[in-house]
Design a protein around this motif. Sequence first.
Motif, PDB file in Angstrom:
ATOM      1  N   MET A   1       0.847  -1.190   0.000  1.00 21.47           N
ATOM      2  CA  MET A   1       0.000   0.000   0.000  1.00 21.47           C
ATOM      3  C   MET A   1       0.884   1.241   0.000  1.00 21.47           C
ATOM      4  SD  MET A   1      -2.912   1.113   2.746  1.00 21.47           S
ATOM      5  CE  MET A   1      -3.939  -0.267   2.256  1.00 21.47           C
ATOM      6  N   THR A   2       0.557   2.216  -0.859  1.00 21.88           N
ATOM      7  CA  THR A   2       1.336   3.437  -0.953  1.00 21.88           C
ATOM      8  C   THR A   2       0.588   4.583  -0.289  1.00 21.88           C
ATOM      9  OG1 THR A   2       2.303   2.708  -3.041  1.00 21.88           O
ATOM     10  CG2 THR A   2       2.448   5.057  -2.522  1.00 21.88           C
ATOM     11  N   LEU A   3       1.263   5.286   0.564  1.00 23.67           N
ATOM     12  CA  LEU A   3       0.662   6.457   1.205  1.00 23.67           C
ATOM     13  C   LEU A   3       0.610   7.612   0.215  1.00 23.67           C
ATOM     14  CD1 LEU A   3       2.513   6.442   4.620  1.00 23.67           C
ATOM     15  CD2 LEU A   3       0.107   5.990   4.273  1.00 23.67           C
ATOM     16  N   GLN A   4      -0.519   8.280   0.156  1.00 25.40           N
ATOM     17  CA  GLN A   4      -0.672   9.462  -0.664  1.00 25.40           C
ATOM     18  C   GLN A   4      -0.631  10.694   0.240  1.00 25.40           C
ATOM     19  OE1 GLN A   4      -0.672   9.158  -3.913  1.00 25.40           O
ATOM     20  NE2 GLN A   4      -0.611   6.933  -3.713  1.00 25.40           N
TER      21      GLN A   4
ATOM     22  N   ALA B   1      -4.178 -10.202  -0.479  1.00 28.98           N
ATOM     23  CA  ALA B   1      -2.887 -10.816  -0.799  1.00 28.98           C
ATOM     24  C   ALA B   1      -1.855  -9.779  -1.231  1.00 28.98           C
ATOM     25  CB  ALA B   1      -3.076 -11.865  -1.892  1.00 28.98           C
ATOM     26  N   THR B   2      -2.295  -8.771  -1.976  1.00 29.08           N
ATOM     27  CA  THR B   2      -1.367  -7.736  -2.427  1.00 29.08           C
ATOM     28  C   THR B   2      -0.815  -6.942  -1.253  1.00 29.08           C
ATOM     29  OG1 THR B   2      -2.547  -7.536  -4.540  1.00 29.08           O
ATOM     30  CG2 THR B   2      -1.125  -5.695  -3.889  1.00 29.08           C
ATOM     31  N   THR B   3      -1.675  -6.611  -0.305  1.00 32.86           N
ATOM     32  CA  THR B   3      -1.244  -5.876   0.885  1.00 32.86           C
ATOM     33  C   THR B   3      -0.283  -6.710   1.714  1.00 32.86           C
ATOM     34  OG1 THR B   3      -3.310  -4.617   0.957  1.00 32.86           O
ATOM     35  CG2 THR B   3      -2.027  -4.737   2.996  1.00 32.86           C
ATOM     36  N   ILE B   4      -0.609  -7.973   1.901  1.00 29.76           N
ATOM     37  CA  ILE B   4       0.255  -8.863   2.685  1.00 29.76           C
ATOM     38  C   ILE B   4       1.647  -8.930   2.068  1.00 29.76           C
ATOM     39  CG2 ILE B   4       0.648 -11.264   3.364  1.00 29.76           C
ATOM     40  CD1 ILE B   4      -2.420 -11.515   3.633  1.00 29.76           C
ATOM     41  N   GLU B   5       1.715  -9.076   0.758  1.00 28.99           N
ATOM     42  CA  GLU B   5       3.005  -9.160   0.088  1.00 28.99           C
ATOM     43  C   GLU B   5       3.790  -7.861   0.249  1.00 28.99           C
ATOM     44  OE1 GLU B   5       6.261 -10.574  -1.708  1.00 28.99           O
ATOM     45  OE2 GLU B   5       4.493 -11.715  -1.042  1.00 28.99           O
ATOM     46  N   HIS B   6       3.093  -6.742   0.131  1.00 33.23           N
ATOM     47  CA  HIS B   6       3.763  -5.448   0.306  1.00 33.23           C
ATOM     48  C   HIS B   6       4.300  -5.290   1.724  1.00 33.23           C
ATOM     49  CE1 HIS B   6       4.692  -1.219   0.006  1.00 33.23           C
ATOM     50  NE2 HIS B   6       3.875  -0.946   1.003  1.00 33.23           N
ATOM     51  N   LEU B   7       3.516  -5.659   2.715  1.00 31.29           N
ATOM     52  CA  LEU B   7       3.948  -5.527   4.106  1.00 31.29           C
ATOM     53  C   LEU B   7       5.099  -6.475   4.413  1.00 31.29           C
ATOM     54  CD1 LEU B   7       0.485  -5.194   5.899  1.00 31.29           C
ATOM     55  CD2 LEU B   7       2.079  -3.369   5.262  1.00 31.29           C
TER      56      LEU B   7
ATOM     57  N   ASP C   1       1.113 -14.252  16.706  1.00 28.57           N
ATOM     58  CA  ASP C   1       2.430 -14.564  16.158  1.00 28.57           C
ATOM     59  C   ASP C   1       2.956 -13.290  15.502  1.00 28.57           C
ATOM     60  OD1 ASP C   1       4.611 -15.283  14.585  1.00 28.57           O
ATOM     61  OD2 ASP C   1       3.705 -17.105  13.787  1.00 28.57           O
ATOM     62  N   GLY C   2       3.946 -12.676  16.107  1.00 28.92           N
ATOM     63  CA  GLY C   2       4.425 -11.390  15.649  1.00 28.92           C
ATOM     64  C   GLY C   2       5.140 -11.401  14.319  1.00 28.92           C
ATOM     65  N   HIS C   3       5.391 -12.588  13.750  1.00 32.37           N
ATOM     66  CA  HIS C   3       6.015 -12.674  12.429  1.00 32.37           C
ATOM     67  C   HIS C   3       5.009 -13.054  11.344  1.00 32.37           C
ATOM     68  CE1 HIS C   3       9.862 -11.971  14.236  1.00 32.37           C
ATOM     69  NE2 HIS C   3       9.790 -13.058  14.967  1.00 32.37           N
ATOM     70  N   ASP C   4       3.774 -13.300  11.725  1.00 31.44           N
ATOM     71  CA  ASP C   4       2.707 -13.594  10.774  1.00 31.44           C
ATOM     72  C   ASP C   4       2.076 -12.262  10.379  1.00 31.44           C
ATOM     73  OD1 ASP C   4       0.317 -14.233   9.462  1.00 31.44           O
ATOM     74  OD2 ASP C   4      -0.038 -16.006  10.696  1.00 31.44           O
ATOM     75  N   ILE C   5       2.536 -11.699   9.267  1.00 36.51           N
ATOM     76  CA  ILE C   5       2.149 -10.339   8.907  1.00 36.51           C
ATOM     77  C   ILE C   5       0.649 -10.206   8.702  1.00 36.51           C
ATOM     78  CG2 ILE C   5       2.491 -10.583   6.404  1.00 36.51           C
ATOM     79  CD1 ILE C   5       3.529  -7.539   8.545  1.00 36.51           C
ATOM     80  N   ALA C   6       0.013 -11.234   8.171  1.00 33.64           N
ATOM     81  CA  ALA C   6      -1.438 -11.176   7.970  1.00 33.64           C
ATOM     82  C   ALA C   6      -2.164 -11.150   9.305  1.00 33.64           C
ATOM     83  CB  ALA C   6      -1.904 -12.367   7.130  1.00 33.64           C
ATOM     84  N   ALA C   7      -1.733 -12.000  10.241  1.00 29.27           N
ATOM     85  CA  ALA C   7      -2.377 -12.065  11.556  1.00 29.27           C
ATOM     86  C   ALA C   7      -2.157 -10.773  12.335  1.00 29.27           C
ATOM     87  CB  ALA C   7      -1.850 -13.266  12.341  1.00 29.27           C
TER      88      ALA C   7
END
Length: 295
Positions: free
Chosen positions: A1-4, A20-26, A228-234
């Motif tokens: 996600m890009t901040l405007q 899925a796109t956000t998860i990959e970006h994060l 789980d602090g490494h599970d970006i989606a969670a």
Amino acid sequence: MTLQPDVSTSAGHNSHQPDATTIEHLRERAQFIRLETIRLIDIAKTGHYTSVFSAAEVFSALYYDVMNLRRGEPGWEGRDRFTIGKGHAAVGLFPIYADLGFFPKEWLDSYTRLGSPLGDHPDMRKVPGVDFSSGSIGHALSNAIGIALAQRWTGQDYKVFCMMGDGEMQEGQVWEAALFAAQNRMKNLIAIVDRNGFQLDGRVDEVMGIEPLDQKWRAFGWEVHTVDGHDIAAVTTLLRRLRADGAREKPALVISKTVKGRGVSYMETEPGWHLGWLDPTDAQEAIAEIKAQVI
């Protein structure tokens, strides 16, 4: 996600679950944080790799998705605030601030050098984007409470996030602040404990045991969640939900279960790497390992 320039990270979420796109970006931004940490510490020749690596996914979720921020406007009054007790992890935050346009990226190249505003710990007087000058462990939650009280009194609409280390739970001021926040129903306050299990002197539970951590915070009047602090989606899903919860009457605590040094295998759970330096050969090997992983 890009901040405007005029769009916040948290605005417009139709679901707490990131796509899925956000998860990959994060996920990519978390790796960016790790790689930039290695680069900056190479300038300083000493630094806190492992404390950043355990928190990288939480940093990514907060700054690139959950928190209400504006690119290039670190002083925007409506922004969400963030305080951090483990101020030695600021080397992982500075690349984010530069990436968000809070200060010129060229500042990073002078990290810790004479005259640079970027030191080993964050200084709110010198670094745009820093909401609290930290380093003396135990004060971040009290400061976050002060900011949350200001929000209440001024009528501003923002949330306050506070990250603490698990070794920080040994500080009495943390529990005094916890009592105050619960007593005053500070529902706009969300605290995060980076439960990586280690502090400067070794394993947290061997230095001074803090468990059962979740039960203690609940007994102090907080709503408590574990992730789980490494599970970006969670992590992102939980933090989105907590930020959006208008019905909660308590402050919220997230116990983020992490691995200190996550991303570089020989650093993981090795207390000697709390403070250190990678020589050029080791740094290249660490970079290659980080790039090869999908965390």
